[in-house]
Design an enzyme around this catalytic site. Structure first.
Site, PDB file in Angstrom:
ATOM      1  NE  ARG A 190      20.179  45.212  16.981  1.00  0.00           N
ATOM      2  CZ  ARG A 190      20.173  46.496  17.361  1.00  0.00           C
ATOM      3  NH1 ARG A 190      19.963  47.451  16.489  1.00  0.00           N
ATOM      4  NH2 ARG A 190      20.353  46.818  18.619  1.00  0.00           N
ATOM      5  CG  HIS A 196      23.919  48.185  14.801  1.00  0.00           C
ATOM      6  ND1 HIS A 196      23.078  48.062  13.710  1.00  0.00           N
ATOM      7  CD2 HIS A 196      25.039  48.784  14.348  1.00  0.00           C
ATOM      8  CE1 HIS A 196      23.665  48.590  12.653  1.00  0.00           C
ATOM      9  NE2 HIS A 196      24.853  49.023  13.007  1.00  0.00           N
ATOM     10  CE1 TYR A 202      19.413  49.726  20.922  1.00  0.00           C
ATOM     11  CE2 TYR A 202      21.587  50.637  21.388  1.00  0.00           C
ATOM     12  CZ  TYR A 202      20.796  49.721  20.735  1.00  0.00           C
ATOM     13  OH  TYR A 202      21.366  48.815  19.897  1.00  0.00           O
TER      14      TYR A 202
HETATM   15  C1  LIG Z   1      24.919  56.553   5.165  1.00  0.00           C
HETATM   16  C2  LIG Z   1      25.201  55.893   6.465  1.00  0.00           C
HETATM   17  N1  LIG Z   1      24.959  56.551   7.615  1.00  0.00           N
HETATM   18  C3  LIG Z   1      25.236  55.981   8.797  1.00  0.00           C
HETATM   19  C4  LIG Z   1      25.751  54.726   8.851  1.00  0.00           C
HETATM   20  C5  LIG Z   1      26.075  54.095  10.201  1.00  0.00           C
HETATM   21  N2  LIG Z   1      25.152  53.010  10.474  1.00  0.00           N
HETATM   22  C6  LIG Z   1      25.476  51.734  10.162  1.00  0.00           C
HETATM   23  S1  LIG Z   1      24.205  50.692  10.405  1.00  0.00           S
HETATM   24  C7  LIG Z   1      23.202  51.922  10.967  1.00  0.00           C
HETATM   25  C8  LIG Z   1      21.789  51.594  11.359  1.00  0.00           C
HETATM   26  C9  LIG Z   1      21.055  50.875  10.270  1.00  0.00           C
HETATM   27  O1  LIG Z   1      19.778  50.549  10.667  1.00  0.00           O
HETATM   28  P1  LIG Z   1      18.787  49.798   9.700  1.00  0.00           P
HETATM   29  O2  LIG Z   1      18.774  50.445   8.362  1.00  0.00           O
HETATM   30  O3  LIG Z   1      17.496  49.680  10.403  1.00  0.00           O
HETATM   31  O4  LIG Z   1      19.420  48.361   9.490  1.00  0.00           O
HETATM   32  P2  LIG Z   1      19.817  47.262  10.569  1.00  0.00           P
HETATM   33  O5  LIG Z   1      21.269  47.473  10.901  1.00  0.00           O
HETATM   34  O6  LIG Z   1      18.946  47.417  11.743  1.00  0.00           O
HETATM   35  O7  LIG Z   1      19.638  45.948   9.894  1.00  0.00           O
HETATM   36  C10 LIG Z   1      23.881  53.136  10.951  1.00  0.00           C
HETATM   37  C11 LIG Z   1      23.310  54.412  11.422  1.00  0.00           C
HETATM   38  C12 LIG Z   1      25.993  54.066   7.630  1.00  0.00           C
HETATM   39  N3  LIG Z   1      26.511  52.832   7.588  1.00  0.00           N
HETATM   40  N4  LIG Z   1      25.714  54.667   6.461  1.00  0.00           N
END
Ligand SMILES: Cc1ncc(C[n+]2csc(CCOP(=O)(O)OP(=O)(O)O)c2C)c(N)n1
Lengths: 392, 326
Positions: free
Chosen positions: A285, A289, A298
């Site tokens: 990425r 985020h 971080y």
């Molecule tokens: C159940 C849940 N917990 C927390 C969140 C908050 N949140 C949104 S995106 C994220 C990180 C996601 O990381 P990843 O699965 O690696 O996907 P990426 O965004 O890096 O593509 C978090 C903690 C959420 N959307 N849903």
């Protein structure tokens, strides 16, 4: 090593690693040890041979290669425009896909029209491949709707914000496909962070037990907001599949050709009744985020810089040029097209009307509900009371 | 007296810091709570000062977060876990409802689960879906859980201290749209009981009862109503379970009218419970039915419609007018 379909019976490392399979101890290594990636294009844009997967892109024409390039460039342009629109206050939030174009375009272009895609919230490139108008993706980020497209018109489900939920929907949908005797396949997208969710584990269990024709496409972009992949897993993610009894493979997620080939292979397994596959696209990425995140808290710049050298778009461009598959005219034309897309997106977003107030009460139920009717009527009377005052 | 003006989010941060300092058994856990300091920075700097074994970045798994917190509590720890946003508590709902809430009773009182589940909740920040909900009623219906929500920095500080000290599981709903509101925090005062409501403004004509984010709205309503010559009393309920009905009763016996305000949907919400009990207790005092202002029986709408959905000044004033018209 050949790719076996009966992974459940024979413990195997991965479909992607070559002749070292069985001999290495990588299953015992931690996530930080980097296993071999399926790669067809080096970061310098050199085509490398792969005995397993070459055949899935063997017949690819220069025109198709240019098409992949075009998809990636336009998707990146769209993404950049959306980021800019957020900065200008036109969108409330944006989740950028910068850096993940190859994983998304490669896998998206591997799908067939009758396949079904279950995305998370960052799959703008996959949506592009499915023919979803990119402006449709912006409604929920602008705050005018909570989805905004008909999933069935392009077999592209609504974005899912709750992490991991959609992997179960994909599995169930795939179970339905199998029951119907159809030969279409299903693909579920999720992130490395999502791999920690119970729903994802359960989707692995169900898909394996019911031999569902589903491909789990994990974009390991190294970060779940501020948490590195090591905070989610101590083994390389693709190896998770083994414990559930289906194959997992790690592909270079910045290599569009490899992503195309591996996803085609996995979808073919699904169509042939060989059940689920986990594809881990190892990518990065490049941006924050989302637009509300601050990655400087971080992670350092060096990491990003090292991944910039693996840029998916530059890589394919280098290959196209060295193979004489594209000339200056092509790139210039694409640049013009890219600008036009940016302009179209910008104008569409600015022209996007706010929803009607009564939209709150629309589609709460398919069959209607007396309480909703009552509240809508009260809301109308309340609104009308202002109109009286204003009119007076 | 050590008094300091600070934002509500900072008050929680300071409170967590104090708890980590005073009790080595206190742990802070959740997604992104460490280096990032949480997406709202509520845990900012805590990992730096207390280390990764006290302030724990967890895998992205809410059921895992609450489930392991239960195990840590069984082992004598006092975990304070963060759920990143209201809409993401549901993967953990099973652990909270079937395990966290019930283990004390099932063990005949032998097991205590001093777990605090922090949930930034409510709307008004223009977020995408699942980031603006008010699910407190879904938890209030479950016996064994205590549910509180501060409305200002001082309460945020002290209620967090008390929640951590409680031997019962506490669901701590933080009004995210008030995170940046500043207030005076006196860190060496002795606070009142955690589950006691407070009169936030005295008045004679009608009682507005609210908690969390809606207290400020109700105070604004009272100020606006005062310009029209109406003298409204505002109660900050502070705790949804248990609910301090005595304070509400006292107020209603004085003002004879009650309007309950919350962001959550009105249907089967906490306002319904308050209306029913107060009607029972104050039947002969009431001059008007207890009215409720809250969300509709509809999914939380997209950001551009949330001002229509959320109780604002006009909607609450409208209910005040209706109650006073009886
Ligand atoms: C159940 C849940 N917990 C927390 C969140 C908050 N949140 C949104 S995106 C994220 C990180 C996601 O990381 P990843 O699965 O690696 O996907 P990426 O965004 O890096 O593509 C978090 C903690 C959420 N959307 N849903």
């Amino acid at each position: 090593m050949t790719v076996e379909s009966t992974a459940a019976r024979k413990p195997r490392r991965s479909a992607g690693t070559k002749s070292t399979a069985g001999k290495t101890t990588s299953a015992r290594k931690t996530a930080s040890a980097e296993p071999e990636l399926v790669q067809l294009l080096t970061p310098e844009g050199k085509r490398v041979k792969n005995a397993e997967f070459d055949k899935y892109v063997a017949g690819i024409t220069p025109e198709e290669l240019r098409g992949l390039y075009r998809d990636m460039v336009l998707t990146r342009r769209f993404d950049a425009e959306a980021t800019a629109l957020q900065r200008q206050g036109e969108l409330g939030l944006w989740a950028s896909l910068l850096g993940q174009e190859a994983a998304q375009i490669g896998s998206g272009r591997a799908t067939r029209e009758d396949d079904y895609v279950f995305p998370t919230y960052r799959e703008h490139g996959v949506a592009w491949c499915r023919g979803v108008d990119p402006t449709n993706l912006l409604g929920m980020f602008r705050g005018v709707n909570n989805g905004g497209w008909d999933p069935n018109s392009n077999n592209f489900q609504l974005y899912t914000i709750v992490i991991g939920s959609q992997t179960l929907h994909a599995t169930g949908y795939a179970m339905g496909v199998a029951k119907d005797g159809a030969d279409s396949a299903v693909i579920a997208y999720f992130g490395d962070g999502a791999s920690s969710q119970g729903d994802v584990a359960e989707s692995f269990t169900f898909s394996a037990v019911y031999n569902a024709p589903v491909v789990f496409f994990c974009q390991n972009n190294q970060w779940a907001i501020s948490e590195p992949t090591e905070k989610q897993t101590r083994v390389p993610l693709y190896q998770r599949a083994q414990g559930y009894g289906f194959p997992g493979v790690r592909v270079d997620g910045n290599d569009v050709l490899a992503c195309l080939a591996v996803t085609k292979w996995a979808l073919e397994r699904a169509r042939n009744g060989e059940g689920p596959t986990l594809v881990e696209a190892f990518t990065y990425r490049m941006g924050a985020h989302t637009t509300s995140d601050d990655p400087t808290r971080y992670r350092g710049d060096e990491e990003r810089q090292s991944w910039e050298a693996k840029d998916p778009i530059l890589r394919l461009r280098a290959y196209l040029e060295s193979a004489n598959h594209a000339d200056e005219g092509f790139f210039a034309e694409l640049e013009t097209e890219s600008e036009a897309l940016g302009k179209r997106v910008r104008e569409a977003v600015r022209a996007m009307p706010d929803p009607d107030r009564f939209a709150i009460f629309e589609n709460v139920y398919a069959d209607g509900h007396a309480l909703v009717d009552e509240e809508r009527a009260q809301f109308a009377a309340y609104q009308a009371s202002f109109a009286d005052v204003e009119g007076a | 007296m050590a008094a300091e003006k600070m934002a509500l989010a900072k008050a929680i941060n300071e409170s967590l810091r104090r708890a980590l300092e005073t009790d080595p058994k206190v742990l802070v856990m959740g997604e992104d709570v460490g280096k990032l300091g949480g997406v709202f920075r509520v845990t900012d700097g805590l990992q730096k000062d207390f280390g990764e074994s006290r302030v724990i970045d967890t895998p992205l798994a809410e059921s895992g977060i609450v489930g392991t917190a239960i195990g840590l509590a069984l082992r004598g720890y006092r975990p304070v876990v963060e759920i990143q946003f209201d809409g993401f508590v549901f993967p953990a709902y099973d652990q909270i409802v079937t395990q966290l809430a019930k283990m004390h009773a099932r063990s005949l009182g032998k097991v205590k689960l001093p777990v605090v589940v922090r949930i930034p909740y409510g709307g008004g920040i223009g977020a995408v879906e699942h980031h603006s909900e008010s699910p407190e009623s879904l938890f209030a219906h479950v016996a064994g859980l205590k549910i509180v929500s501060p409305s200002n920095a001082s309460d945020a500080y002290w209620m967090m201290q008390q929640a951590i000290q409680s031997d019962d599981p506490v669901i701590f709903f933080e009004p995210k749209r008030r995170y940046w509101d500043k207030g005076e925090v006196v860190t060496d005062a002795i606070p009142g009981p955690l589950h006691k409501a407070q009169v936030a403004r005295e008045g004679r004509d009608l009682t507005l009862a609210a908690y969390g984010p809606m207290v400020k709205t109700c105070l604004e309503v009272a100020a606006a109503a005062a310009e029209e010559g109406r003298d409204l009393e505002v109660l900050d309920l502070r705790s949804v379970s248990p609910l301090d009905f005595d304070t509400i009763q006292t107020s209603v016996e004085k003002t004879r009218r009650l309007v309950v305000v919350h962001e959550a949907p009105v249907f089967f919400g906490s306002g319904a419970e308050i209306a029913a009990r107060i009607t029972e207790r104050c039947f002969y005092h009431l001059e008007a039915p207890v009215l409720r202002v809250g969300g509709y029986h509809a999914p939380y709408p997209p950001a551009r419609l949330e001002e229509e959905y959320l109780p604002g000044l006009d909607r609450v004033l409208d209910a005040v007018d209706r109650a006073l018209a009886y």
